[in-house]
Scaffold this motif. Sequence first.
Motif: not given
Ligand code: UTP
Length: 408
Positions: A96, A102, A386
């Motif tokens: 994923l 962000t 993170k």
């Molecule tokens: P996070 O919840 O940590 O979100 O994603 P993020 O977007 O990577 O980071 P912030 O919150 O903006 O800092 C957990 C996992 O889910 C994937 C991310 O790439 C990560 O592997 N993910 C998250 C997706 O694939 N799609 C999304 O829309 C959101």
Amino acid sequence: MRENELKNILMEKGQEHIWEAYQKLDDAGKEKLAAQIERVDWSMVAMAGHEELAQERGKLEPLSALEVSAINENKEKYEKIGLDAIRAGKVGAVLLAGGQGTRLGSDGPKGKYNIGLTKDVYIFERLIRNLQDVTDKAGCYVPLYIMTSDKNHEETVAFFEEKNYFGYPKEHVMFFQQEMAPSTDFDGKLLMEEKDSLSLSPNGNGGWFYSMAVTGVVKDVHARGIEWLNIFAVDNVLQRIADPVFVGATLDSGRVSGAKVVRKADPHEKVGVLCLEDGKPSIVEYYEMTDEIINSREANGDLSYNFGVILNYLFRVDKLEEIMDAKMPVHVVEKKIPYMDAEGNYYKPETPNGYKFELLVLDMIHLLDNCLSFEVVRNYEFAPIKNKTGVDSVESAQALLKENGVEL
Ligand code: UTP
């Protein structure tokens, strides 16, 4: 969609400003914006400012885990079952990587982030190395599907190309893009990011299987005879992927899904806990639990709700297909959302100015009949990145990688 239909929808949904913007566009702009509007899930947008509509929790009960001691006693047996399934081509992996990362604050795909100290070590590279530990042992490759989003797809693919897939055979790596969702201000008005474009962002990690289906990637899953998919987050650099012991234990349990979990560091640790809700597996966030539930203990003194998820799940593909169209709860999150106003001025807010709407993979678990809770040792398998510094950061992950003998 015809223009009058478009207008009616926008009026009905209280989005007159979008209709105003639409009318000022040339034909190409109109086409682009209309296509985006057609894809808007209005039931999601209706959640703006209505967190109270979020699902109420049912009756919670503890779900016991297959703990490390019990796993170790049967490790050889589980590993054999897992390796046999991998060798029979029944296991695929799904990375994923559609998130925007962000909190890490680096532009571009998170997997491109270089965590090396004396040499280049990219997050994607670490994950591929972890997968290669398994494929070396199995003597065959595990198909790897990588979910990206509109925001990072091209850059992700280009990076894998540039790095020659870190030595993993390209024919076993497939990319697909997830769906995008609109954002609104606090009054539920859709935000725009360009004159001819809504402000769109990835719709969370919960729609991954739906996206595999609509992009056609699921055909490849079937063509290869894959029966199980192991999904995992991009940011845990100690992630064990297609772990044969986990696969074997889940198959042996007869359950339709498995979740890797770690023992909570303390009762109030801010993790989603795997438990039962109305008799079905469920992941409940710390803030959704009462103090009584959080502190309740079993006869042996262990916390009753003792195991937190780490975003590493195994799903049976036929069950995913059954639940693919089920309605999942929409999570409404307050975020800082860059936008363009009606006069064409751009803003990059310093504080949250609106809502984004996300589906989360953890909600999938509750749609399934059962799930094996599989304990792993935190310091061996959980090093999420993170933030830049502090908790769950580049620094903490570097320290954990070193502890596990990885050269950086
Ligand atoms: P996070 O919840 O940590 O979100 O994603 P993020 O977007 O990577 O980071 P912030 O919150 O903006 O800092 C957990 C996992 O889910 C994937 C991310 O790439 C990560 O592997 N993910 C998250 C997706 O694939 N799609 C999304 O829309 C959101």
